[in-house]
Design an enzyme around this catalytic site. Sequence first.
Site, mmCIF file in Angstrom:
data_model
loop_
_atom_site.group_PDB
_atom_site.id
_atom_site.type_symbol
_atom_site.label_atom_id
_atom_site.label_comp_id
_atom_site.label_asym_id
_atom_site.label_seq_id
_atom_site.Cartn_x
_atom_site.Cartn_y
_atom_site.Cartn_z
ATOM 1 N N GLY A 53 -8.207 -7.475 4.749
ATOM 2 C CA GLY A 53 -9.046 -7.618 5.935
ATOM 3 C C GLY A 53 -8.374 -8.325 7.096
ATOM 4 O O GLY A 53 -8.998 -8.549 8.126
ATOM 5 N N TYR A 73 12.122 -34.712 -16.428
ATOM 6 C CA TYR A 73 10.666 -34.600 -16.321
ATOM 7 C C TYR A 73 10.208 -34.623 -14.866
ATOM 8 O O TYR A 73 10.948 -35.032 -13.970
ATOM 9 C CB TYR A 73 9.969 -35.729 -17.103
ATOM 10 C CG TYR A 73 10.124 -37.104 -16.499
ATOM 11 C CD1 TYR A 73 9.244 -37.551 -15.508
ATOM 12 C CD2 TYR A 73 11.152 -37.958 -16.897
ATOM 13 C CE1 TYR A 73 9.388 -38.800 -14.939
ATOM 14 C CE2 TYR A 73 11.305 -39.209 -16.338
ATOM 15 C CZ TYR A 73 10.424 -39.631 -15.348
ATOM 16 O OH TYR A 73 10.564 -40.851 -14.774
ATOM 17 N N MET A 81 -5.635 -7.376 8.834
ATOM 18 C CA MET A 81 -5.078 -6.531 9.892
ATOM 19 C C MET A 81 -5.957 -5.307 10.097
ATOM 20 O O MET A 81 -6.977 -5.159 9.465
ATOM 21 C CB MET A 81 -3.647 -6.174 9.549
ATOM 22 C CG MET A 81 -2.724 -7.374 9.714
ATOM 23 S SD MET A 81 -1.056 -6.998 9.291
ATOM 24 C CE MET A 81 -1.213 -6.633 7.576
ATOM 25 N N CYS A 108 8.933 -38.511 -9.178
ATOM 26 C CA CYS A 108 7.548 -38.983 -9.161
ATOM 27 C C CYS A 108 6.917 -38.927 -7.770
ATOM 28 O O CYS A 108 5.807 -39.391 -7.562
ATOM 29 C CB CYS A 108 7.441 -40.384 -9.738
ATOM 30 S SG CYS A 108 8.323 -41.613 -8.770
ATOM 31 N N SER A 115 14.234 -42.410 -11.176
ATOM 32 C CA SER A 115 13.075 -41.573 -10.866
ATOM 33 C C SER A 115 13.126 -41.311 -9.369
ATOM 34 O O SER A 115 13.148 -42.255 -8.578
ATOM 35 C CB SER A 115 11.792 -42.309 -11.252
ATOM 36 O OG SER A 115 10.689 -41.520 -10.892
ATOM 37 N N LYS A 147 0.831 -1.204 0.000
ATOM 38 C CA LYS A 147 0.000 0.000 0.000
ATOM 39 C C LYS A 147 0.867 1.255 0.000
ATOM 40 O O LYS A 147 0.668 2.159 -0.802
ATOM 41 C CB LYS A 147 -0.930 -0.015 1.225
ATOM 42 C CG LYS A 147 -1.925 1.132 1.203
ATOM 43 C CD LYS A 147 -2.766 1.191 2.465
ATOM 44 C CE LYS A 147 -3.634 -0.021 2.639
ATOM 45 N NZ LYS A 147 -5.060 0.280 2.640
ATOM 46 N N ARG A 173 -3.570 -1.649 -6.175
ATOM 47 C CA ARG A 173 -2.686 -2.820 -6.128
ATOM 48 C C ARG A 173 -3.108 -3.743 -7.257
ATOM 49 O O ARG A 173 -4.223 -3.626 -7.764
ATOM 50 C CB ARG A 173 -2.789 -3.533 -4.773
ATOM 51 C CG ARG A 173 -4.186 -4.027 -4.489
ATOM 52 C CD ARG A 173 -4.308 -4.632 -3.107
ATOM 53 N NE ARG A 173 -5.697 -4.893 -2.817
ATOM 54 C CZ ARG A 173 -6.194 -5.072 -1.600
ATOM 55 N NH1 ARG A 173 -5.410 -4.985 -0.547
ATOM 56 N NH2 ARG A 173 -7.464 -5.323 -1.425
ATOM 57 N N ARG A 214 -3.542 2.785 8.700
ATOM 58 C CA ARG A 214 -3.827 1.481 8.076
ATOM 59 C C ARG A 214 -2.568 0.637 7.981
ATOM 60 O O ARG A 214 -1.479 1.161 7.812
ATOM 61 C CB ARG A 214 -4.329 1.660 6.639
ATOM 62 C CG ARG A 214 -5.622 2.388 6.496
ATOM 63 C CD ARG A 214 -5.858 2.623 5.006
ATOM 64 N NE ARG A 214 -6.763 3.722 4.791
ATOM 65 C CZ ARG A 214 -8.034 3.578 4.439
ATOM 66 N NH1 ARG A 214 -8.547 2.393 4.274
ATOM 67 N NH2 ARG A 214 -8.789 4.634 4.252
ATOM 68 N N HIS A 262 -15.973 -9.311 2.470
ATOM 69 C CA HIS A 262 -14.925 -10.198 2.967
ATOM 70 C C HIS A 262 -15.092 -11.605 2.404
ATOM 71 O O HIS A 262 -14.148 -12.210 1.886
ATOM 72 C CB HIS A 262 -14.968 -10.222 4.500
ATOM 73 C CG HIS A 262 -13.971 -11.153 5.096
ATOM 74 N ND1 HIS A 262 -14.289 -12.440 5.452
ATOM 75 C CD2 HIS A 262 -12.664 -10.999 5.354
ATOM 76 C CE1 HIS A 262 -13.204 -13.028 5.927
ATOM 77 N NE2 HIS A 262 -12.202 -12.179 5.884
#
Length: 888
Positions: A105, A864, A107, A844, A777, A26, A352, A96, A468
């Site tokens: 919402g 992979y 804080m 995997c 693997s 912010k 934002r 704020r 909210h």
Amino acid sequence: MTKYVYSFGAGNADGDASMKNLLGGKGANLAEMNKIGLPVPPGFTITTEVCTAFYELGQKYPDELAAQVEAATKKVGETVGKTFGDKENPLLVSVRSGARASMPGMMDTVLNLGLNDETVEGLANKSGNRRFAYDSYRRFIQMYSNVVLELEHHMFEDILESFKEINDYKDDTELNAEDWEEIVRKYKSAVEAEMGKPFPQDVNDQLWGAVGAVFKSWMNDRAIFYRKMHDIPQSWGTAVNVQAMVFGNMGDTSATGVAFTRNPSTGEKLFYGEYLINAQGEDVVAGIRTPKSITKVQRVTMGESGESLEESLPDVYAQLDEVYKKLENHYRDMQDIEFTAENGKLWMLQTRNGKRTAKAALKIAVDMVAEGMITKEEGVARIDAAALDQLLHPTIKASYKRDVLTKGLPASPGAAVGEVVFDADEAEQMAQAGKSVILVREETSPEDIHGMHAARAIVTSRGGMTSHAAVVARGMGRPCVSGAGEIRIDEAAEKFVVKGREIKKGEIISVDGGLGEVLFGAAELEQPELSGDFATLMAWADDVRHLKVRANAETPLDAKTARDFGAEGIGLCRTEHMFFDAERIAAVREMILSEAKSGREAALAKILPMQRKDFVDLFTIMAGLPVTIRLLDPPLHEFLPHSAEDVEAVAKATGLDGDKLLQRAKDLHEFNPMLGHRGCRLGITFPEIYEMQARAIFEAAIEVAKASGTAPIPEIMIPLVSTRKELQILKGRVIAIGEEVMAQAGMKIEYMVGTMIELPRAAVCADEIAQEAEFFSFGTNDLTQTTLGISRDDAGRFMNDYIAQGIFEKDPFVTIDQDGVGSLIKIAKEKGRSVREKIKLGICGEHGGDPASIEFCEKVGLDYVSCSPYRVPIARLAAAQAALNNAK
Ligand code: PEP
Ligand code: MG
């Protein structure tokens, strides 16, 4: 001297958008907006470093801070021509929070700070609007008392409600100046009664009280929970923004609102938002009054009565139109903005990058590439891979006959079915007990976040698209219907009533978050169509990624799903899943419990044709793509009959003596099965099991090759190997079977024999093992278990404590422990490639579908990743993002 306070205002700013770490999102964007000439009320940001210091110093501030705050406050006053605490012309401020990553919402915020019994008179005189002054004062008392003095909201709401009742008022707008004065008196005496001292009148005490409360809110339960869910480190801290107040509650040419530069649910390029006339910001976000649409188009689409901002305050709308376009072009991304109009003049309070659904994210990225605003690579980089999950959620089948209970706002897409529950704690408990639940509430607050997380969907009877509930549900990927105003919840009676119908707790309802519908009963759900923007973006991702993506799959359904999602083969077929099938388990038990080889062979002969059919199906579906089949792995222990009936069934099927079978089962019982008779050790002691499996694989491959003309490429994988010798013996037997089957069939097929790397010894001795293995693997589930010495099945009991106490930043069974397990993978890769340069390397374990782990796999240079079918698109995108990050 350390600079702890960064000022902004009147087109100047000490900071800019690049300073998010220090100023929070912010604060950095308020500075940036100033610099690009947008109307922003002046103010200052106290840095996130102060938050860190505040906790390090035992909730005290660094020495230099007080003087810097005082100077910055004075400067704000000079910019607006007012003085903080002045009786005649008082400066009021908002206080704020603002962390590096937005935590909507989570804080605390205090507005109208600087009002007391004297300054309120100054504000009344100066503004010529006594009603406004006292309305602001009562708001301040309530907010400050709640946030800083920790008094309950309802104390104030009760006072206001009973005052309205006595005076026969329906709306707050009916209260006049004297009424608000009276409310202020009542609020102040209530505070004094609760606290044993008067409401603070010294404006500096007020300021430091609010600053401290914001810093403390960094560690409140809901903020901690939110951080955990979104992987935000505690060490970041929050900044505090102090800003001159502008008033959306000054009358009918004042307003406040929130908006998105594009639709955050669908991604459509339409300015989209909500506002309230004569109100302050928190009214919109908190869902206290239901806000109205900003644009006319939106109002008409929503079928709303009343005027949009475009119609009610066209002049303000024109200012907003210009600002939002400028913001989107400047940030080159969809913005989520907060604004206030004070007597017809627009002020920007926040911008934002807007949170959006996965669907919207895809559309916005694809559209912005088409508009030339961003590149394809930027488009790919912008999608949160994990959030793609939302798109893979079911929707309600078109053919399903809907029994619509009511319609609210389509706050977050997707569909779900579950039992009605009204309480967040209960939702969590029921979900833990394995139930699907839908949380139904008047509105949600940050205290409900755990229940929202546990629920399949959320329904609220109040609040708008930016309430909210709506914001949080979208972030979590939960379907949500908000503002379903016809629903009357009776929490005490554990039911809700809608259009005369009564739905009790535990009854099944369905939610269509895309349409905003709440349905009675269990809707039939179906998987979404993965074309359009999804396909476009995935194609761009496929262009940039290096890692191949395979799936872990055994059943034809899973294999099909995997291919539909773009899997390039099967990376792990766990053959034991095929053994647990009800029809087969008796034969499997017969095999295990037979003491003699002949008995085992007889049982295996029953399993062979079924196993061959399994592989025929898989090879057919995968049509020439590689298929890694792992020979039997789990502890023998898991196959033992558990009950007397199980034993009896085996006895009946085999004609063997029940008591003998029971004794054999007891003999095979293991104390530590995970480290016991499992993996390749089964193959070593019962050669006929692996031989049967190898035979089934080769016979199936030849059958499919002959039938389809496309030869499958089986990769036969031996699990839990720790020495070269194990692999050498087992590989020899597999090859012998292969030779035999191929000779019989008069046909040769290509195949490979390799191993899983699941044990630290295998990783460290990978050069030895690579002399036999044609591929590795990494079975990172077991490798994590054996490297950390933590049982993968029991870790859940203490993992949360380990994460809460910062011992692990993330659960190592979800995201690879790079220092430990990761180092072993690197060693295995180096050593493996030193012996066999082109050895194929994959992963995997569950980590194969985790974006952070995929990034690690890319860095290490694996070939992979393999993951569950539903995670294949996530892995494709994460692999592309990893490649882009690596190239930086
Ligand atoms: C592993 O250990 O990572 C693995 C994939 O095997 P399983 O989970 O079947 O033990
Ligand atoms: Mg394993």
